[in-house]
Every structure is written in C-alpha cells, then in structure tokens.
Design a protein around this motif. Structure first.
Motif, PDB file in Angstrom:
ATOM      1  N   LEU A   1       9.287  -9.855 -12.092  1.00  0.00           N
ATOM      2  CA  LEU A   1       9.243 -10.040 -10.776  1.00  0.00           C
ATOM      3  C   LEU A   1      11.399 -10.051 -10.664  1.00  0.00           C
ATOM      4  N   VAL A   2      11.602  -9.702  -9.777  1.00  0.00           N
ATOM      5  CA  VAL A   2      12.779  -9.083  -9.207  1.00  0.00           C
ATOM      6  C   VAL A   2      13.534 -10.386  -8.834  1.00  0.00           C
ATOM      7  N   ALA A   3      12.669 -10.257  -7.513  1.00  0.00           N
ATOM      8  CA  ALA A   3      13.962 -11.485  -6.604  1.00  0.00           C
ATOM      9  C   ALA A   3      12.951 -12.416  -6.045  1.00  0.00           C
ATOM     10  N   VAL A   4      13.305 -13.385  -5.069  1.00  0.00           N
ATOM     11  CA  VAL A   4      12.730 -13.403  -4.186  1.00  0.00           C
ATOM     12  C   VAL A   4      13.138 -14.379  -2.482  1.00  0.00           C
ATOM     13  N   ILE A   5      12.527 -13.789  -1.053  1.00  0.00           N
ATOM     14  CA  ILE A   5      13.260 -14.206   0.088  1.00  0.00           C
ATOM     15  C   ILE A   5      12.806 -15.217   0.207  1.00  0.00           C
TER      16      ILE A   5
ATOM     17  N   GLY B   1       6.770  -6.586  -8.883  1.00  0.00           N
ATOM     18  CA  GLY B   1       5.997  -4.842  -9.280  1.00  0.00           C
ATOM     19  C   GLY B   1       5.632  -4.086 -10.254  1.00  0.00           C
ATOM     20  N   PRO B   2       4.915  -2.965  -9.907  1.00  0.00           N
ATOM     21  CA  PRO B   2       4.678  -3.226 -11.583  1.00  0.00           C
ATOM     22  C   PRO B   2       6.199  -2.141 -12.674  1.00  0.00           C
ATOM     23  N   LYS B   3       5.868  -2.734 -13.831  1.00  0.00           N
ATOM     24  CA  LYS B   3       6.904  -2.194 -14.963  1.00  0.00           C
ATOM     25  C   LYS B   3       7.140  -0.416 -14.918  1.00  0.00           C
ATOM     26  N   SER B   4       6.380   0.170 -14.276  1.00  0.00           N
ATOM     27  CA  SER B   4       6.184   1.758 -14.864  1.00  0.00           C
ATOM     28  C   SER B   4       6.900   2.234 -13.293  1.00  0.00           C
ATOM     29  N   THR B   5       7.039   1.495 -12.139  1.00  0.00           N
ATOM     30  CA  THR B   5       7.154   2.027 -10.894  1.00  0.00           C
ATOM     31  C   THR B   5       8.531   2.445 -10.936  1.00  0.00           C
TER      32      THR B   5
ATOM     33  N   SER C   1       0.823  -1.093   0.181  1.00  0.00           N
ATOM     34  CA  SER C   1       0.104   0.160   0.372  1.00  0.00           C
ATOM     35  C   SER C   1       0.507   1.385  -0.231  1.00  0.00           C
ATOM     36  N   GLU C   2       1.784   1.255   0.919  1.00  0.00           N
ATOM     37  CA  GLU C   2       2.759   2.689   0.559  1.00  0.00           C
ATOM     38  C   GLU C   2       3.870   2.273  -0.385  1.00  0.00           C
ATOM     39  N   SER C   3       4.495   1.392  -0.732  1.00  0.00           N
ATOM     40  CA  SER C   3       5.326   1.615  -2.155  1.00  0.00           C
ATOM     41  C   SER C   3       4.845   1.220  -3.396  1.00  0.00           C
ATOM     42  N   GLY C   4       3.335   0.590  -3.584  1.00  0.00           N
ATOM     43  CA  GLY C   4       2.656   0.781  -4.897  1.00  0.00           C
ATOM     44  C   GLY C   4       3.578  -0.712  -5.431  1.00  0.00           C
ATOM     45  N   LEU C   5       4.495  -1.025  -4.704  1.00  0.00           N
ATOM     46  CA  LEU C   5       4.673  -3.097  -4.614  1.00  0.00           C
ATOM     47  C   LEU C   5       3.505  -3.935  -5.187  1.00  0.00           C
ATOM     48  N   THR C   6       3.897  -4.783  -5.638  1.00  0.00           N
ATOM     49  CA  THR C   6       3.112  -6.263  -5.331  1.00  0.00           C
ATOM     50  C   THR C   6       3.272  -7.541  -5.097  1.00  0.00           C
ATOM     51  N   ILE C   7       4.232  -7.022  -3.585  1.00  0.00           N
ATOM     52  CA  ILE C   7       4.909  -8.704  -3.781  1.00  0.00           C
ATOM     53  C   ILE C   7       3.806  -9.678  -2.830  1.00  0.00           C
ATOM     54  N   THR C   8       3.547 -10.742  -3.332  1.00  0.00           N
ATOM     55  CA  THR C   8       3.192 -11.638  -2.196  1.00  0.00           C
ATOM     56  C   THR C   8       3.897 -13.116  -1.572  1.00  0.00           C
ATOM     57  N   TRP C   9       2.748 -13.327  -0.892  1.00  0.00           N
ATOM     58  CA  TRP C   9       3.738 -14.459   0.267  1.00  0.00           C
ATOM     59  C   TRP C   9       3.163 -15.928  -0.759  1.00  0.00           C
ATOM     60  N   LEU C  10       3.926 -16.727  -0.781  1.00  0.00           N
ATOM     61  CA  LEU C  10       3.715 -18.167  -1.437  1.00  0.00           C
ATOM     62  C   LEU C  10       4.539 -19.320  -0.129  1.00  0.00           C
TER      63      LEU C  10
ATOM     64  N   ILE D   1      12.315  -2.503  -3.984  1.00  0.00           N
ATOM     65  CA  ILE D   1      12.251  -3.944  -3.657  1.00  0.00           C
ATOM     66  C   ILE D   1      13.346  -4.358  -3.127  1.00  0.00           C
ATOM     67  N   GLY D   2      14.832  -3.846  -3.287  1.00  0.00           N
ATOM     68  CA  GLY D   2      15.444  -4.391  -1.991  1.00  0.00           C
ATOM     69  C   GLY D   2      15.272  -3.582  -0.975  1.00  0.00           C
ATOM     70  N   TYR D   3      15.169  -2.173  -0.601  1.00  0.00           N
ATOM     71  CA  TYR D   3      14.611  -1.213   0.575  1.00  0.00           C
ATOM     72  C   TYR D   3      13.218  -2.318   1.411  1.00  0.00           C
ATOM     73  N   TYR D   4      12.283  -2.266   0.675  1.00  0.00           N
ATOM     74  CA  TYR D   4      10.804  -2.785   1.426  1.00  0.00           C
ATOM     75  C   TYR D   4      11.219  -4.219   1.683  1.00  0.00           C
ATOM     76  N   GLY D   5      12.117  -4.577   1.322  1.00  0.00           N
ATOM     77  CA  GLY D   5      11.873  -6.313   0.484  1.00  0.00           C
ATOM     78  C   GLY D   5      13.358  -6.304   2.479  1.00  0.00           C
ATOM     79  N   GLU D   6      14.300  -5.970   2.362  1.00  0.00           N
ATOM     80  CA  GLU D   6      15.106  -5.895   3.517  1.00  0.00           C
ATOM     81  C   GLU D   6      14.258  -5.657   4.708  1.00  0.00           C
ATOM     82  N   LEU D   7      13.138  -4.279   4.841  1.00  0.00           N
ATOM     83  CA  LEU D   7      12.506  -4.042   5.685  1.00  0.00           C
ATOM     84  C   LEU D   7      11.834  -5.744   6.432  1.00  0.00           C
ATOM     85  N   LEU D   8      11.455  -6.787   5.288  1.00  0.00           N
ATOM     86  CA  LEU D   8      10.836  -8.033   5.634  1.00  0.00           C
ATOM     87  C   LEU D   8      11.644  -8.790   7.019  1.00  0.00           C
TER      88      LEU D   8
END
Length: 245
Positions: free
Chosen positions: A131-135, A80-84, A44-53, A91-98
């Motif tokens: 798709l940029v990466a997975v954690i 996330g969206p290509k247009s971001t 919601s904050e970032s505009g990314l579309t991260i999901t839990w698998l 992805i790095g910033y918010y992914g590392e937060l997770l």
C-alpha cells in the motif's frame, strides 16, 4: 462535464486543488462507474492493483488524520505488487491521472501518504502487495472552508519560480517551458516541489532527492503533468527519458 466528453487534462491541471473537507452528498453512480472503469483500464496497462473503496472513513479518524479531514467517504487505494519496478513512481503517475479525471468530473480529491491509518483492516492486501498511498475523492463545498484555508497555510509555501524546477544545457524550447509550467502546478508532499527536470540535446530527464518516501510518488505526478502538457511519454525510473510525440 458529461461522461461522454473527452477529458481536458490540461484544464483539470489548472482546476485541481487538494480538498480535505467533503460533503455528505453521495457521488453520482455514473461517476463512480466511470472511475472504476478507469481503474480497471489503468491496472491492466500498468500492472498495479488499485481498488475503489466505497467508505474509507474508518481510516481517517481524528487521531490518525490529525483532524485534517472531514466527511471522508470514498477513497482510491493506491497499491501494487512488491515486484513492480518503480512502484511508487507508477502509483504517482497513474494516480494523478485518476485525480485529474475525478477533477474533470467535478469531484474533489486529495493525495494522502501519511495522515491516515495504513494498518486499517479496510485495506485488504495480498501477500505480495504494498500500500503506497490513498486518494480521497468526493463531492466538496463550492468554496474552500475556513479550516481548509488554515490547513493550506500550514502545508503550502510560495510556489517556486519556474526556473527553479529545471536545469538546461543551452536554450530551452518553448514546449519544454510549457511542460515545466504544468509541473509547477503538480501536487507534492507538503508542497515540497522536490522534483527537478533537466533539458539537454540528448533528451529530457527528471530526478528527485530520494530521501523522502514520497519523492518517487511526486516524481511520477510531475512526469505526468509534463507529459500531458507537451505530448509524449516519460519512461519510469531516475534514468527514464522523455519521448516527445
């Protein structure tokens, strides 16, 4: 830690290491719920579309992962969206937060940008998504396994000395040095540590060579570590400046 406690991000920075061997013990339901809620808030904050698998093991066959992972279960799909703007850095910033939040919950994690099957049908992407990466995330043995230690020796090199992470115009204040200490502990592709910070009276900036696809991811991770240690927020992009609280 319990889920109602405030996460100590700097403690998590100190505790975090990349883990590649997981146990078969399921992640506690309340921890999954917490991380899913955090993913929703971050999207919601970032505009990314991260999901839990729940089960990403199919993307980590021995052939695709070169045998570097064992018992992979849940993964966070970093997309996330290509247009971001500055997508990979975000992805790095918010992914590392997770990652740090999962670490604070006692879970093991590992950033993975290359050694998995990116084309797996597990990753359902929209027409405008990348798709940029997975954690990888899950319960881990208390101690690193011998295999993990052997793998670590092949991908890690001696951490760079603190002064190699930055350049400066004039004397650097202690708060800047504390930020760089946190950057020194940030994960990066094969521990390459390619992100550099610059201190000047006009402000603090960060840059990476850009010749590796993982450089912007690593810059986002490094910017987060710096921000958490100092207190403040980095703007995204190579021209992004740090705004101290």
């Amino acid at each position: 830690m319990t889920l109602n406690q405030r996460i100590d991000y700097l403690e998590a920075v100190e505790a975090r290491i990349s883990r590649r061997t997981y146990t078969n013990e399921p992640i506690a339901a309340e921890k999954i719920a917490f991380l899913k809620d955090r993913i929703l808030a971050i999207n919601s904050e970032s505009g990314l579309t991260i999901t839990w698998l729940e089960d990403g093991s199919k993307a980590f066959t021995a052939v695709k992962s070169y045998g570097m992972f064992k018992n992979v279960g849940s993964v966070m799909v970093m997309k996330g969206p290509k247009s971001t703007a500055d997508l990979s850095e975000r992805i790095g910033y918010y992914g590392e937060l997770l990652v740090l939040e999962a670490t604070a919950l006692g879970l093991g994690t590992c950033w993975v940008a290359g050694t998995y099957d990116k084309d797996s049908d597990l990753f359902s992407l929209g027409p405008d998504e990348i798709l940029v990466a997975v954690i990888v995330v899950g319960n881990v043995p208390t101690e690193e396994t011998m295999k993990e230690k052997l793998i670590a020796r092949t991908v890690r090199r001696k951490t760079l000395p603190l002064q190699d992470f930055y350049t400066a115009e004039g004397e650097t204040p202690q708060w800047f040095v504390e930020g760089i200490k946190a950057v020194q502990k940030a994960p990066s592709a094969v521990n390459s540590q390619r992100v550099r910070f610059h201190y000047a009276k006009e402000g603090v900036s960060a840059s990476a060579p850009g010749s590796w696809a993982t450089d912007p991811i690593d810059m986002g991770i490094a910017k987060l570590h710096f921000s958490l240690a100092v207190g403040g927020r980095f703007a995204f992009g190579t021209q992004g400046r740090f705004e101290k609280d």
